[in-house]
Design an enzyme around this catalytic site. Structure first.
Site, short mmCIF file in Angstrom:
data_model
loop_
_atom_site.label_atom_id
_atom_site.label_comp_id
_atom_site.label_asym_id
_atom_site.label_seq_id
_atom_site.Cartn_x
_atom_site.Cartn_y
_atom_site.Cartn_z
N GLY A 434 0.89 -1.16 0.00
CA GLY A 434 -0.04 -0.08 -0.09
C GLY A 434 0.71 1.28 0.06
N GLU A 486 -0.63 6.14 -0.86
CA GLU A 486 -0.84 6.45 0.68
C GLU A 486 -0.33 7.78 0.95
OE1 GLU A 486 -0.94 3.22 3.45
OE2 GLU A 486 -1.66 2.05 2.01
N CYS A 518 6.39 7.92 21.23
CA CYS A 518 5.02 7.74 21.86
C CYS A 518 3.96 8.08 20.67
CB CYS A 518 4.71 9.43 22.39
SG CYS A 518 6.19 9.42 23.71
N GLU A 667 3.35 -10.93 6.50
CA GLU A 667 4.79 -10.75 6.89
C GLU A 667 5.38 -12.18 7.19
OE1 GLU A 667 5.95 -8.27 9.88
OE2 GLU A 667 7.51 -9.44 10.77
N HIS A 696 12.03 -3.95 6.67
CA HIS A 696 12.40 -3.13 7.68
C HIS A 696 13.80 -2.72 7.74
CE1 HIS A 696 9.03 -5.40 9.46
NE2 HIS A 696 8.65 -4.33 9.89
#
Ligand code: GLN
Ligand code: ZN
Length: 756
Positions: A434, A486, A518, A667, A696
């Site tokens: 995506g 996206e 965060c 994955e 990654h």
């Protein structure tokens, strides 16, 4: 004493179990990142940390909390801190004193070494570092941080109750290296804990909070003997333990927990209110009960009427001196304070309580403060009656759902035929998950648009350019099914939440996810509905640019639910289905706009699983139905995709199959297609794209490498079933490596085709 009233003269004690570490303005995050970037010194970092601790202690004290935690601060993670304390850090990072440099080396990947693995802390969105158990661990106790914080608080005139993660939780959250049995370390671990507790006792500590959230899970057989031995030894030390459970019921572990005969027991009666009675009946004489009656994980105000009744029951059974008022768990999982929220609707804001406001609730409950209780009753009633949270049309629609609304028109075999005719894709079709690189430029435009420096027209024109560029690149690479990229999305949940009714957004409602990271989850406060299409324009635009099929891209109901603060006034299932209905309309609109393939991502399906296996089936049932509700209203020839990542799915394969998506991408490259074994054993009827390479890292995989992986998949699935795609979205990657990797991936697919 009558139920519902705690008399004024018998004030209860209050405790907090942990406070958010980041600071009101995320000061710790910025201090950490500046230190990591080499822009500030260790001294400067230590200074910020010390100031934050002082401020957090002081505000707890000013709020009137009596039992204030220390050692709840962390530079990265409390599990890693416990390993440092016990001298139980992974062998591969070397032995000896853990300097800050070594501490961060364990927590963060560097060029020379991969960090410790990270995984979710129970069912929260906080991630801890996974202990690595092996025979050579030194177990050299280092109480510098633990005692240091204790003394630091004392120098500010404050006696704290230090927090430790308990031995069973620590042991079971870790993994044995190369098949090593963690229980083989039982003796060393216990000796280390004894040493820690003795040192605390020597420093005059009377109470220690020992967190054993693992008691809220199904315990393996050897746990009982281990904890019994452990706590029998701890009982000999002159320090009182508050055995702290949270996140769910003690359930069948209740008698075990009580049998440890610690001076106190803490239970979560927000998640598991039904356990209060059995716990009160089970407690040993003199055991103190810490009643976790203020939700430490969610942001809503406490219903005082409920909490008061719980406290009164406890006080009646045990006497007021044996009851402590506490949050259900550490406040780590809620934002710091509400004061800085200036944009929230005042009415909604009156229903919310963040960490600081929760402290005030604890104290008001303990003091049986009538004025606060009355104001609380007004706010609770206001929330219950608020028309703004109820959408009668949505509720009626949910009521009216029939079995066929959860089913595609035809069974998969027939749909597959229709889709083959309609889409005309080759064997082993290639596609992506995506997103394409969210470059600095994309982020720059978004930031400029968000703070008003760029007009909507200019921003959208930039996004159109980026989308067109992305389509051209995919055509050039030779992918079979394209995506729009996206670029318009900041985040896969927030993007949708901003379109949906029933969601609100905070300015500063940050919660620690891991390390300095965060997140700011949206707040679901009301019934969810979709006033207008959310993604159709971008997908339709992308489709208009190319003759190849373009896949529409949505985030699934469970993922939107999991990554938001959810309502506590209706069941999660209700909200999930409301989101599903909204997505169902979006899916229909995409289909009507000529989008023949629609992907509904559910990376969070597995993390929504309850802690207890006995509760899994019920959750999976409504979660799967939520997905099916969102995706079933399309024609047979419209192909529904889904995508999952982040974890192992072996144990929920039947539920994944039950989603009945036409195509799933998962994955699997990192495990060398380890996932396939489960599919081989259990079978999978529909089409599937096991990730052909790990996104990654910037490494560009060779054609041969992906070809080999795909051949392994080819042994498990028939040629008609297999798709070729990366492991996950590409938004964190750069363009050069993305193009190179996808070119190789398409070449690997071509080799596969040539062989069939
Ligand atoms: N469609 C999303 C993307 O590509 C999926 C992200 C995810 O799986 N977490 O970014
Ligand atoms: Zn993914």
């Amino acid at each position: 004493m009558s139920a519902g009233v705690v008399s004024n003269t018998q004030k209860l004690k209050t405790a907090n179990l942990g406070f958010p570490r980041m600071g009101r303005q995320r000061e710790l995050k910025f201090a950490l990142e500046s230190f990591w970037a080499g822009k500030s010194t260790e001294e400067e970092l230590q200074h910020v940390a010390k100031q934050l601790r002082a401020e957090h202690w002081s505000l707890q004290q000013r709020a009137g909390i009596e039992l204030i935690p220390s050692n709840d601060f962390s530079f990265y993670d409390q599990v890693l801190d416990t390993l440092v304390l016990l001298g139980a850090t992974p062998e591969r990072f070397g032995a000896g004193k853990v300097t800050l440099e070594r501490y961060f080396a364990m927590a963060r990947n560097s060029r020379d070494q991969t960090a410790m693995e990270m995984t979710k802390w129970f069912d929260t969105n906080y991630h801890y570092l996974v202990p690595e158990w092996s025979a050579g661990i030194a177990f050299k106790v280092d109480t510098a941080k633990l005692i240091g914080e204790l003394e630091e608080a004392r120098s500010l005139g404050l006696e704290t109750r230090p927090v430790l993660i308990g031995p069973l939780t620590l042991l079971l959250l870790g993994k044995g290296v190369a098949g090593f049995d963690p229980f083989a370390l039982s003796e060393q671990i216990l000796v280390a804990y004894e040493e820690v507790l003795s040192q605390l006792a020597e420093h005059g500590v009377r109470w220690v909070q020992i967190d054993e959230p693992i008691f809220a899970t199904d315990l393996p057989a050897r746990s009982a003997a281990f904890v019994q031995a452990a706590y029998a030894r701890f009982a000999k030390l002159p320090v009182k333990l508050m055995l702290t459970s949270y996140f769910d019921r003690l359930g069948e572990n209740l008698s075990l927990a009580v049998s440890l005969n610690t001076a106190g027991l803490h239970v979560d009666v927000v998640r598991a209110p039904e356990q209060l009675g059995p716990v009160l009946a089970a407690l040993n004489a003199e055991q103190v009960l810490s009643v976790g009656c203020v939700d430490g994980r969610n942001i809503w105000l406490t219903e005082f009427a409920v909490a008061e009744r719980q406290l009164a029951l406890a006080a009646e059974a045990l006497g007021t001196e044996r009851v402590i008022v506490a949050p259900s768990c550490s406040l780590l999982h809620v934002p710091h304070d509400l004061r800085s929220e200036s944009k929230l609707a005042p009415r909604l804001k009156s229903w919310l309580r963040f960490a600081e406001e929760k402290l005030a609730e604890l104290v008001a409950l303990a003091e049986a403060d009538r004025a606060t209780a009355e104001a609380n009753a007004v706010a609770v009633a206001d929330r219950q009656s608020a028309k703004s949270s109820i959408n009668t049309a949505v509720r009626a629609e949910l009521e009216a759902l029939r079995a066929e609304d959860f089913r595609r028109e035809a069974v998969y075999r027939e749909r597959q035929k229709a889709q083959q005719e309609h889409l005309g894709l080759p064997l082993f079709p290639t596609t992506t998950i995506g997103s394409f690189p969210q470059t600095a430029e994309v982020r720059k435009h978004r930031a400029a648009f968000r703070n008003g420096r760029e007009s909507l027209a200019a921003y959208e024109s930039y996004l159109r350019e980026a989308t067109e560029q992305c389509i051209r690149t995919q055509e050039k690479i030779g992918l079979d099914v394209l995506v729009h990229g996206e670029f318009e999305r900041n985040d896969m949940v927030e993007y949708f939440a901003e379109f949906l009714e029933g969601f609100a957004f905070t300015e500063n409602g940050w919660v620690q996810s891991f390390g300095s990271r965060c997140v700011k989850p949206p707040v679901i406060f009301g019934d969810v509905s979709r006033p207008k299409p959310m993604t159709v324009a971008w997908s339709a635009y992308a489709r208009s640019l190319t003759s190849r099929p373009v896949k529409g891209m949505l985030t699934g109901p469970i993922t939107i639910l999991q990554w938001s603060f959810v309502r506590n006034d209706i069941a999660r299932q209700q909200t999930a289905w409301q989101i599903a209905l909204a997505l169902r309309e979006e899916v229909r609109d995409l289909e009507a706009a000529g989008i023949g393939l629609i992907q509904v991502d559910e990376p969070a399906l597995r993390e929504g699983l309850p802690l207890r296996k006995a509760d899994w089936e019920q959750y999976l049932d409504w979660a799967v139905k939520a997905f099916r509700l969102a995706t079933s209203a399309v024609r047979n020839e419209t192909q529904i995709h889904t995508h999952m990542c982040y974890c192992e799915f072996d144990d929920i394969l039947p539920a994944i199959t039950a989603l009945d998506a036409d195509v799933i991408s998962m994955e699997s490259a990192r495990s060398g297609m380890g996932l396939l074994e489960a599919f081989r054993v259990q079978g999978y009827p529909n089409e599937i794209g096991p990730g052909a390479y790990d996104i990654h890292s910037p490494r560009v995989p060779e054609v041969a490498e992906m070809h080999t992986l795909l051949r392994k998949a080819r042994e498990v699935f028939s040629p008609r079933q297999l798709w070729v795609n990366p492991d996950c979205g590409l938004k964190t990657r750069g363009w050069p490596e993305t193009e190179a990797a996808l070119v190789n991936m398409c070449a690997a697919a071509a080799l596969l085709r040539a062989e069939s």
